[in-house]
Design an enzyme around this catalytic site. Sequence first.
Site, short mmCIF file in Angstrom:
data_model
loop_
_atom_site.label_atom_id
_atom_site.label_comp_id
_atom_site.label_asym_id
_atom_site.label_seq_id
_atom_site.Cartn_x
_atom_site.Cartn_y
_atom_site.Cartn_z
N GLU A 31 -5.44 -8.53 -0.72
CA GLU A 31 -6.04 -8.52 0.67
C GLU A 31 -7.35 -8.18 0.16
OE1 GLU A 31 -4.54 -5.53 3.22
OE2 GLU A 31 -2.43 -5.91 2.71
N GLU A 59 0.93 -1.33 -0.20
CA GLU A 59 0.10 -0.04 0.18
C GLU A 59 0.86 1.24 0.02
OE1 GLU A 59 -2.86 -0.34 3.24
OE2 GLU A 59 -3.96 -1.74 2.01
#
Length: 477
Positions: A374, A180
């Site tokens: 995810e 991220e």
Amino acid sequence: MENMRENFLWGGATAANQCEGGWKEGNRGLGTVDVIPWGENRFPVMRGDMDYRQLSEDSYYPSRDAIDMYSHYKEDIALFAEMGFKCYRFSFSWSRIFPTGEEEKPNEEGLKFYEDFIDELLKYGIEPVVTICHFDVPLALVEKYGSWKNRKVIDCFMRYCDAIFRRFRDKVTYWITFNEINMLLHLPFMGAGILFSEGEDEKQVKYQAAHNELVASAMATGLAHRINPDFKVGCMLAAGNFYPYSCNPEDVWEGLKKDRDNYFFIDVQARGEYPAYARKMFEREGIKLETGPEDYEILKENTVDFISFSYYSSRCASTSEEVVLKSTSGNVMKSIKNPYLKASEWGWQIDPLGLRITLNTLYDRYQKPLFIVENGLGAVDKVEEDGSIIDDYRISYLEEHIKAMMEAVDEDGVDLLGYTPWGCIDLISASTGEMKKRYGFIYVDKDNEGKGSLKRSRKKSFKWYKHVIETNGAALK
Ligand code: BG6
């Protein structure tokens, strides 16, 4: 509908900082994650507004021991194998391999730990997917250089990459450089070890750190390909499109701008250059990047092989003050409440079709293979008297998302490598530091205060996911 590709990588995902523990074992150094406390100071520290050195002695740091996967990994991997995992995404702790980030040679005990870990996965035919940097930087680099603010950290990162690419040359194929990467804009200390000093221009600092990480990511991609041309290197973003709250063009424009804040990183990593809108923004806002003579060439020549992302929720954007005031709480990236969606107990809005929309947007934009690394529902689980955990809410969340994912593949033609739901074994929440917010198919007996036997047990979703994997998703059609 066609079937999913035969070698589709079904699996699960975790990160060292949220499950490994063993913070003092094997000569490991301190990392940023070890100084992020639980409780009211957590967000100020993660945002970089509060210096962790001001915290009181008795603060509790949940990542230090986490679920002690350091000692339990054989048992945990056996459970993943029982579910039929084809792959497992996890991260290395940088300070386990380079305790201060600047040693001449890597810490052999750290490398050996990951080697044994990887061998255990390979024993069951589980493909390792390694995140090189999942929200952790050796603390010594924060103290000495200000972490990613400073280009010096690029060299330290390259030394780390060189050590792991060589050591695992024949054992790992899939690498993800930064988890991220866009999180550095939202939680700069957690995302990139950035602490702000008084009077510092925060935007300038964030984009300088972003540039340094982007160059490091490109250099690592190039190095990986030189060490083993079969390596597949990916970038990773916290995804989820912004929907315009209304069809007012002002809202549509607002959504597009917010999406660009997140795509900015991937635009560079996938296309190899700064997008025009970012260059214009730098000009407008007076952001001046300190660059090396070859930075732009490095970015251009070393684009990623695949794009991975996390998806939990979509978001809404509006320019109306009245609407903005309805923002949900609980999200790291705040979002306006979408009246068409329900939300989790933590206010994360549940939108399976949003996953199909995200997959299509990313594929249209980049035309590179995608990897969902995810996805999942953070929820409170209840252990029944007989020890069972009936997590039907989790099954239904995942079922809807997997169906949307398969539609994107089967009907829209998105090229998708795999699906690794987040926190396949319960772990510490990154945002809140809680154990109570559980994602797993495997329950871990530990509570928010750190108490518990650490015993692992199978939830109802364990068997359900096993069946999804063994039918290659067909069970849900
Ligand atoms: C992503 C992170 O932001 O979302 C994970 O990559 C994190 O590290 C996950 O755990 C879920 O968020 P949370 O706050 O529920 O743990």
